[in-house]
Design a protein around this motif. Structure first.
Motif, short mmCIF file in Angstrom:
data_model
loop_
_atom_site.label_atom_id
_atom_site.label_comp_id
_atom_site.label_asym_id
_atom_site.label_seq_id
_atom_site.Cartn_x
_atom_site.Cartn_y
_atom_site.Cartn_z
N ALA A 1 29.33 -49.67 26.34
CA ALA A 1 28.54 -50.25 27.43
C ALA A 1 29.22 -50.00 28.76
N LYS A 2 28.45 -49.57 29.74
CA LYS A 2 28.97 -49.36 31.09
C LYS A 2 28.93 -50.70 31.81
N THR A 3 30.04 -51.41 31.74
CA THR A 3 30.10 -52.77 32.27
C THR A 3 30.51 -52.75 33.74
N ASN A 4 30.83 -53.93 34.23
CA ASN A 4 31.32 -54.09 35.58
C ASN A 4 32.45 -53.08 35.85
N PRO A 5 32.33 -52.24 36.87
CA PRO A 5 33.39 -51.25 37.14
C PRO A 5 34.76 -51.87 37.35
N LEU A 6 34.79 -53.11 37.83
CA LEU A 6 36.07 -53.78 38.02
C LEU A 6 36.68 -54.19 36.68
N VAL A 7 35.83 -54.50 35.68
CA VAL A 7 36.32 -54.76 34.33
C VAL A 7 36.93 -53.50 33.73
N ARG A 8 36.30 -52.36 34.02
CA ARG A 8 36.77 -51.09 33.46
C ARG A 8 38.14 -50.69 33.99
N LEU A 9 38.61 -51.32 35.06
CA LEU A 9 39.98 -51.06 35.53
C LEU A 9 40.99 -51.43 34.45
N LEU A 10 40.63 -52.43 33.62
CA LEU A 10 41.54 -52.88 32.57
C LEU A 10 41.45 -51.99 31.33
N PHE A 11 40.32 -51.30 31.16
CA PHE A 11 40.10 -50.49 29.97
C PHE A 11 39.76 -49.05 30.35
N PRO A 12 40.70 -48.32 30.95
CA PRO A 12 40.42 -46.93 31.30
C PRO A 12 40.69 -46.01 30.11
N GLY A 13 40.63 -44.71 30.36
CA GLY A 13 41.05 -43.75 29.34
C GLY A 13 40.09 -43.63 28.18
N LEU A 14 40.66 -43.31 27.02
CA LEU A 14 39.90 -42.93 25.83
C LEU A 14 38.84 -43.94 25.44
N SER B 1 30.77 -53.82 20.74
CA SER B 1 29.41 -53.65 21.27
C SER B 1 29.15 -52.19 21.65
N ARG B 2 27.89 -51.81 21.55
CA ARG B 2 27.42 -50.49 21.96
C ARG B 2 26.06 -50.64 22.65
N ARG B 3 25.70 -49.63 23.45
CA ARG B 3 24.43 -49.72 24.18
C ARG B 3 23.67 -48.40 24.10
N ILE B 4 22.35 -48.51 24.06
CA ILE B 4 21.47 -47.34 24.05
C ILE B 4 21.06 -47.04 25.50
N GLU C 1 15.73 -48.63 24.39
CA GLU C 1 16.59 -48.07 25.45
C GLU C 1 16.93 -49.18 26.45
N GLY C 2 18.24 -49.33 26.73
CA GLY C 2 18.69 -50.36 27.65
C GLY C 2 19.26 -51.59 26.96
N ALA C 3 18.99 -51.75 25.65
CA ALA C 3 19.50 -52.91 24.91
C ALA C 3 20.90 -52.61 24.36
N MET C 4 21.59 -53.68 24.00
CA MET C 4 22.90 -53.54 23.38
C MET C 4 22.85 -54.04 21.94
N VAL C 5 23.83 -53.59 21.15
CA VAL C 5 24.04 -54.15 19.82
C VAL C 5 25.47 -54.69 19.77
#
Length: 523
Positions: free
Chosen positions: A128-141, A399-402, A417-421
């Protein structure tokens, strides 16, 4: 006349832009969520009606905060404390339900056959493409997709091969020895002491990662961990709010502070990498730590690519290497620390299994330092660690998202499309239909014949996720945990202190909220 014309054109353009933005916001905040809700209900899925912007977020965190205020009796069935909203929701709507993560509906999935499809169809079910500021904590692979993910995975893989882990063994043992020596020195003449082992375990795994990642630069690594802790606490607060597109550009105090922390971490990592690059350019051999292996792998693959006529620059950029090192710091430390602390807590509760593990360790190693070859013969210890991972998985859900188009799972569930599991690791690991009526009991013998037999071939055990995106560091975490546990049981016994308070809780991973107070005795 011309000025009037241009003035009118500017006003019309401005009004048009405002209308476009307003339409997009309306679609994002109301129209699309309601459309997705209708699609889910048509399939027989149930959940709360969508509430603008927040969905179920406020109720979810309110119930979690209330649950955190009270410890529970010692039980391995702790869903009402860590996932109270989901527990209530499933009781109300059944297993096939959905919740709202802001304006995004999230389907709760617990059936092993559906989970297998989600984690193997990685091009359709993406992170899931979450808050870009959250992604600062989880970069990379962990956040990459497609060709770049595949390339990074290929380059990083060599660092986690068993022969490379053997080279990191001195780092593992040195860190554990420092901790156990500290414990010995704290003990009274009776040879025992009450310790909260949780802070020491987190420091241990941080030290191991620092040594294994950067060799002699582990002192610099400690500062990185301090910054990561601060960044983690700020990130947790972001989970409680809905991210409005473009908000990362607003210079709020929180945004500025998060970016400053990230810049400081990158600067520290860049300094370490710069020094290593200069040494390698001067002819020094690559070191047998994560950074050395990663840089060597990157150079070799780039040279191979160039020999086939592809004149690309280095396959992994400087920033890419920084991101991967940062991810290794965070994910490697968190996973192993929670695995070790819950193992110590459960072995304190179940003295018979502690004795069995110690007897095996002494039979394999005696009082000698553990080695990787011997670790592979620790069958009882492996069973114990698997059972701990089943009962107390470091992460409770994946979690994953379509993003592209509606997708059918197992010919019976359409994910729009647009939902998450959400693949509920906790619920699957604690499902009596999959594990039996004794599902919440600590019984390592379940794994006496391995994972395949224990799960009867179902995908009902996935503490490190699964499929092509299975955690690349799982071997590292398991070897580190076995080495640490072996060295601890060679020197100490432990039992629960009367002051131990059972309170599993989640921040990013599953932790003991009030620490792990144990009576530790020298053998």
């Amino acid at each position: 006349m011309i000025k009037v014309y241009y003035g009118s054109a500017i006003i019309i353009s401005f009004v048009g832009l405002i209308l476009i933005i307003a339409w997009k916001l309306l679609n994002w905040a109301w129209l699309k969520p309601k459309k997705l809700e209708n699609k889910l209900r048509e399939q027989g899925l149930n959940g709360n009606s969508y509430r603008p912007l927040y969905g179920d977020l406020k109720d979810n965190f309110k119930m979690r905060d209330e649950a955190r205020e009270k410890p529970i009796p010692f039980t391995n069935d702790y869903i009402t404390r860590v996932l109270p909203f989901l527990h209530q929701h499933v009781g109300k709507y059944g297993q096939n339900c959905f919740t709202w993560l802001g304006p995004v509906p999230t389907i709760n999935i617990t059936q092993p056959e559906l989970i297998r499809e989600v984690i193997t169809r990685i091009n359709e079910f993406q992170k899931a493409k979450t808050n870009p500021l959250v992604r600062l904590l989880f970069p990379g692979l962990v956040s990459l997709e497609g060709e770049k993910w595949a390339m990074h995975r290929k380059l990083i893989n060599p660092a986690f091969h068993m022969e490379k882990l053997k080279l990191m063994l001195p780092a593992f043992r040195a860190s554990v020895t420092e901790m156990t020596d500290k414990w010995e020195n704290s003990m009274s003449e009776t040879g025992s002491s009450e310790l909260d082992v949780w802070p020491d375990i987190t420091n241990l795994t941080a030290d191991v990662i620092s040594r294994a990642a950067f060799g002699s630069s582990f002192e610099e690594g400690r500062r990185i961990f301090e910054l990561l802790k601060e960044q983690t606490q700020m990130t947790i607060r972001l989970f409680k709010s809905v991210y409005i597109p473009g908000w990362k550009y607003v210079p709020t105090k929180n945004n500025r502070q998060l970016k400053k922390i990230d810049e400081d971490i990158q600067a520290l990592l860049k300094g370490i990498i710069d020094n290593r690059k200069k040494a390698m350019d001067a002819g020094e051999a690559a070191k047998n730590d994560l950074l050395g292996i990663l840089m060597e792998s990157n150079i070799k693959e780039t040279q191979l690519s160039q020999s086939h006529g592809n004149n690309k620059r280095l396959l992994m950029s400087f920033r890419d290497i920084i991101d991967e090192c940062k991810l290794f710091y965070f994910a490697g430390q968190e996973t192993t620390s929670v695995l070790l602390v819950w193992t110590m807590i459960l072995l304190s509760k179940h003295q018979d299994w502690q004795m069995k593990a110690r007897e095996e360790i002494l039979a394999v190693f005696g009082q000698n330092l553990p080695d990787v070859d011997g670790v592979n013969h620790l069958k009882t210890v492996t069973m114990i660690l698997y059972e701990v991972l089943r009962l107390y998985p470091p992460v409770l859900a994946v979690s994953r998202r379509i993003y592209d188009q509606d997708t059918i799972l197992a010919n019976k569930l359409c994910v729009p499309e647009g939902a998450m599991v959400s693949l509920s690791i906790y619920q699957v690991h604690h499902d009596p239909k999959l594990w039996g009526d004794d599902v919440n009991e600590f019984k390592p013998e379940r794994f006496s014949e391995g994972i395949l037999k224990a799960t009867k071939g179902n995908l009902s055990f996935f503490p490190f996720s699964g499929g092509p995106r299975i955690c690349i560091g799982q071997n590292f975490a398991m070897v580190e945990a076995k080495i640490a546990l072996a060295m601890l049981l060679q020197r100490f016994s432990f039992e629960l202190s009367p002051s131990y308070t059972h309170a599993p809780t989640t921040s990013i991973t599953l932790e003991p909220q009030y620490g792990a107070h144990l009576i530790v005795r020298r053998l």
